[in-house]
Every structure is written in C-alpha cells, then in structure tokens.
Scaffold this motif. Structure first.
Motif, short mmCIF file in Angstrom:
data_model
loop_
_atom_site.label_atom_id
_atom_site.label_comp_id
_atom_site.label_asym_id
_atom_site.label_seq_id
_atom_site.Cartn_x
_atom_site.Cartn_y
_atom_site.Cartn_z
N ALA A 75 0.84 -1.20 0.00
CA ALA A 75 0.00 0.00 0.00
C ALA A 75 0.88 1.26 0.00
CB ALA A 75 -0.92 -0.02 1.21
N SER A 76 1.90 1.23 0.80
CA SER A 76 2.84 2.37 0.81
C SER A 76 4.24 1.82 1.05
CB SER A 76 2.46 3.36 1.91
OG SER A 76 2.31 2.67 3.13
N PRO A 77 4.95 1.54 -0.02
CA PRO A 77 6.28 0.91 0.14
C PRO A 77 7.28 1.81 0.86
CG PRO A 77 5.55 0.90 -2.17
CD PRO A 77 4.67 1.83 -1.41
N ASN A 78 7.46 1.57 2.14
CA ASN A 78 8.46 2.37 2.86
C ASN A 78 9.80 1.63 2.84
OD1 ASN A 78 8.69 0.54 5.06
ND2 ASN A 78 6.81 1.38 5.93
N LYS A 79 10.84 2.32 3.28
CA LYS A 79 12.20 1.82 3.20
C LYS A 79 12.36 0.42 3.81
CE LYS A 79 16.77 3.28 4.63
NZ LYS A 79 17.49 4.26 5.45
N GLU A 80 11.89 0.29 5.06
CA GLU A 80 12.08 -0.99 5.77
C GLU A 80 11.38 -2.14 5.04
OE1 GLU A 80 11.42 1.86 7.41
OE2 GLU A 80 13.49 2.02 8.15
N MET A 81 10.15 -1.86 4.60
CA MET A 81 9.38 -2.92 3.95
C MET A 81 10.00 -3.33 2.61
SD MET A 81 5.49 -1.85 4.78
CE MET A 81 4.73 -2.97 3.64
N VAL A 82 10.48 -2.35 1.88
CA VAL A 82 11.10 -2.65 0.58
C VAL A 82 12.35 -3.51 0.78
CG1 VAL A 82 12.34 -1.62 -1.37
CG2 VAL A 82 10.18 -0.62 -0.60
N ILE A 83 13.17 -3.11 1.75
CA ILE A 83 14.41 -3.87 2.02
C ILE A 83 14.06 -5.29 2.45
CG2 ILE A 83 16.43 -4.02 3.54
CD1 ILE A 83 16.41 -0.91 3.52
N GLU A 84 13.08 -5.38 3.35
CA GLU A 84 12.68 -6.69 3.86
C GLU A 84 12.12 -7.57 2.75
OE1 GLU A 84 13.56 -7.61 6.80
OE2 GLU A 84 12.69 -9.60 6.47
N ALA A 85 11.35 -6.97 1.86
CA ALA A 85 10.76 -7.74 0.76
C ALA A 85 11.86 -8.32 -0.13
CB ALA A 85 9.83 -6.85 -0.06
N PHE A 86 12.83 -7.49 -0.51
CA PHE A 86 13.91 -8.00 -1.37
C PHE A 86 14.77 -9.01 -0.62
CE2 PHE A 86 12.98 -4.34 -4.15
CZ PHE A 86 12.96 -5.01 -5.36
N ARG A 87 15.03 -8.70 0.66
CA ARG A 87 15.84 -9.62 1.46
C ARG A 87 15.15 -10.97 1.59
NH1 ARG A 87 17.56 -6.62 6.41
NH2 ARG A 87 19.39 -5.99 5.24
N GLU A 121 13.32 3.02 -4.57
CA GLU A 121 13.30 1.75 -3.85
C GLU A 121 14.61 0.97 -4.06
OE1 GLU A 121 8.49 1.63 -4.45
OE2 GLU A 121 9.77 0.45 -5.76
N LEU A 122 15.13 1.05 -5.26
CA LEU A 122 16.42 0.40 -5.53
C LEU A 122 17.53 1.04 -4.69
CD1 LEU A 122 16.75 -0.36 -9.34
CD2 LEU A 122 16.71 -1.96 -7.45
N HIS A 123 17.38 2.35 -4.53
CA HIS A 123 18.35 3.09 -3.71
C HIS A 123 18.33 2.58 -2.26
CE1 HIS A 123 20.92 6.40 -2.63
NE2 HIS A 123 20.10 6.71 -1.64
N TYR A 124 17.12 2.33 -1.74
CA TYR A 124 17.00 1.77 -0.37
C TYR A 124 17.79 0.47 -0.27
CZ TYR A 124 12.68 4.61 0.21
OH TYR A 124 11.76 5.60 0.29
N VAL A 125 17.57 -0.39 -1.27
CA VAL A 125 18.18 -1.73 -1.24
C VAL A 125 19.70 -1.63 -1.36
CG1 VAL A 125 18.28 -3.97 -2.42
CG2 VAL A 125 16.11 -2.80 -2.19
N LEU A 126 20.15 -0.76 -2.26
CA LEU A 126 21.60 -0.62 -2.44
C LEU A 126 22.26 -0.04 -1.20
CD1 LEU A 126 21.82 0.54 -6.16
CD2 LEU A 126 22.55 -1.64 -5.19
N THR A 127 21.58 0.93 -0.58
CA THR A 127 22.14 1.52 0.64
C THR A 127 22.24 0.45 1.74
OG1 THR A 127 21.03 3.56 0.03
CG2 THR A 127 21.87 3.45 2.27
N ALA A 128 21.19 -0.37 1.86
CA ALA A 128 21.20 -1.44 2.87
C ALA A 128 22.31 -2.43 2.56
CB ALA A 128 19.85 -2.14 2.89
N PHE A 129 22.52 -2.70 1.27
CA PHE A 129 23.56 -3.64 0.86
C PHE A 129 24.95 -3.11 1.22
CE2 PHE A 129 26.56 -4.98 -2.48
CZ PHE A 129 26.53 -6.34 -2.27
N VAL A 130 25.16 -1.83 0.96
CA VAL A 130 26.46 -1.22 1.26
C VAL A 130 26.72 -1.24 2.77
CG1 VAL A 130 27.74 0.97 1.23
CG2 VAL A 130 26.52 0.21 -0.80
N LYS A 131 25.65 -0.99 3.55
CA LYS A 131 25.81 -0.94 5.01
C LYS A 131 25.95 -2.32 5.64
CE LYS A 131 23.43 3.39 6.02
NZ LYS A 131 22.15 3.94 6.47
N SER A 132 25.46 -3.35 4.94
CA SER A 132 25.47 -4.68 5.56
C SER A 132 26.91 -5.16 5.72
CB SER A 132 24.67 -5.67 4.72
OG SER A 132 25.32 -5.87 3.50
N PRO A 133 27.18 -5.89 6.81
CA PRO A 133 28.56 -6.34 7.03
C PRO A 133 29.02 -7.31 5.96
CG PRO A 133 27.07 -7.35 8.60
CD PRO A 133 26.27 -6.36 7.84
#
Lengths: 224, 108
Positions: A75-87, A121-133
C-alpha cells in the motif's frame, strides 16, 4: 474484494496472462502455490491474516518454490518494507496505488527475470547492501577443506546463528543444516560449533602471522 | 608425563570478561586469554582469583575477525589453578579454568 477486482482486471487482458488462482489468506496462498506452481506470484504485503502477513510468508515461498518469481504489492512501500521484501526473496515491489497497466508491465518484467522497483526503492536496497557487514573472512586453510555450501553454513554458525536461522538465511531445512555441520565437524576434526569458531580464529591468526613474516622478508629483500 | 588433555587447545589472545560471583553479587574484571579449548581456558588477569571459584567468562571475538556482528563465546567454569604472582605483585596472574559449558552468543 480487492483480490476479486484484480482478478477481473487480469481476465480483461487474458492474452497477456493466465490467472491460475486468486486467494487472500496465507494458507490459501501456500495451497494455491503447491497446486499450481505459477511462474509469478503477485503477493500483497497484507493478507487477510493481518498486516504484513504476506511479507512474512515470503521466505517460505522463496524456499519452497524457488522457480516462482514474487512481486510484492504494498500500500505504501516504505524503506524498511522494501528492504525486507527484497531480502526475503521478492524480485519486485509494486505500489498498490499505481495504474493497472503498470502492474501488467511489472509482472511481465519479473517473469522475464528482471527486477521491478522504482529508482528510490532500488536506492534503499543498495544503501542497505552497502551498510550490511561483509561476509566473515574464513581462513583459506579452513575453506580449502570444505565445499562452498559448507563454508556458507560455517560462516553463519560461527556468527552464533541457530540451525533454524541458518536454514532461513540459506533456504535450507534445519535438518540439512545439521547434516552440513556434522560433515564439517568431521572434516575439520572439531566437536562442536564453539571449537569450529576457535579453529577459524586460530587459523586466521596463523595466516596473519605468516603474511606478516612474508611482508617482513619482502621488505628486508628490498632494503638489501 | 602423560598427556591428559581431551580437547585440542588453540593459542588465542582474546579479551576476556570475568564474572566472579562473590556472596551472590557478581564482580566483573577483564583479562586476556592465552589459550582456549572447549574444555578449558588459560587467561591472565590483574585481579586476585582463588582456586575453586566459579566463573562466568565472556570471550570477545573482534568484528574484524568474524566480518559480521560482534560475537561472544560465553562459558561457565571453575578455577583449577592460579599461577603465582611475581614478586613485585604488579604482574598479571595466570588462571586455568575447567569449562563446564560454552556457547556462541551474538551481540544484537
């Protein structure tokens, strides 16, 4: 209601898609998947079972039906949900408020192996990817003795993950994780996961010392 | 002398947090491991510890080693030997602990 409307809309573009099932609860979704093995699942993040129930069954769908592409509708793709969905295994996210024609395009895209997301949304995922250990650095001596899959299990085991959590991350059953670990214990001559961690640490330290010695020799050779 | 060790020892220098329960109040101190096995640990510490004391130990695995989150090896054990302190009394003392239980814990 929304599900029925969507189904009718898809029937109007029958030449592009074949709708094999339309359900609204997690149990029904899983049953429909088992019966139909569709190419693409258009899955709402919120099913009848409650908010985010669709998001929660994503890993199970991913694990059991790895061939099926999952497009998550939110309904409203926010950062956390988008990252979680792809993850969790989605290959696309779609905003429920976007036009139906765009939904059709997104389904076609994911069915062809593409990823569907807005650039934000891709930016959210890439940022999370860069930050992940980074994955733990197992010593090559340990890695050389075990298979790629076994080393993935070892990495997570020495991070303190339970067999259940390792299974979730690698899309394996708990039983398979246990088998991998027993095989690794046998190959490396350790008795449990604490000793596995100690061995990894020890081999790493030795490798570092060897490298330091080599560097020292190289430096001396240059000086001479 | 007959070898009595039943678990392989790993020469590892890791920071060790030592919890010493004294009259039901836990007192914490920090030391450094010299070698660790699944059955025992030898570490050095500046504080006084007596033989027989029950300890809660936490070995800290540096994140640069695991590459992931900080990981601890938690252990419970009893002191089996305390090496004598040097004459000046400022040197750390060596403590050998027989481990009863170990587990890996993630810092989340």
């Amino acid at each position: 209601m929304h599900c029925d409307l969507l189904c009718k809309a898809f029937n109007s573009v029958r030449q592009r898609f074949q709708v094999v099932a339309s359900t609204s609860s997690t149990v029904e979704v899983l049953t429909a998947l088992q019966q139909n093995r569709p190419q693409v699942v258009v899955l709402s993040s919120d099913l009848q079972d409650g908010p985010l129930s669709g998001l929660r069954i994503l890993p199970e769908i991913r694990r059991t039906y790895s061939e099926t592409k999952i497009l998550m509708v939110m309904a409203s793709p926010n950062k956390e949900m988008v990252i979680e969905a792809f993850r969790s295994g989605a290959v696309g996210v779609f905003n429920r408020n976007d036009p139906f024609d765009l939904l059709c395009k997104s389904i076609e895209a994911v069915s062809q192996g593409q990823v569907w997301a807005r650039s934000e949304e891709l930016h959210y995922v890439l940022t999370a990817f860069v930050k992940s250990p980074k994955p733990p650095k197992l010593d090559p001596k340990v890695e050389g003795r075990i298979t790629v899959r076994e080393s993935a299990v070892v990495r997570l085991a020495v991070e303190g993950l339970s067999n259940h959590d390792i299974g979730q991350q690698l899309a394996l059953s708990e039983h398979t994780v246990k088998n991998y670990l027993f095989r690794v214990f046998d190959k490396l001559g350790v008795s449990n996961r604490v000793e596995l961690l100690l061995l990894c640490l020890h081999d790493q330290e030795n490798a570092r010392e060897e490298l330091a010695v080599k560097k020292g020799i190289a430096r001396r050779s240059v000086a001479e | 002398m007959k070898e009595r060790r039943i678990a392989r020892r790993y020469g590892l220098s890791l920071p060790v947090l030592v919890g010493v329960p004294i009259e039901s109040r836990a007192v914490a101190a920090s030391g450094k491991s010299r070698d660790i096995s699944t059955r025992g640990i030898y570490f050095t510490i500046r504080d006084d510890i007596s033989t027989g004391a029950k300890l809660d130990l936490t070995m800290i695995v540096p994140t640069e080693v695991t590459g992931g989150p900080e990981v601890f090896i938690k252990a419970i054990g009893a002191v089996v030997r305390v090496d004598k302190r040097m004459e000046n009394g400022e040197q750390p003392v060596g403590v050998a602990v027989a481990i009863e239980m170990t587990e890996i814990v993630r810092n989340e």
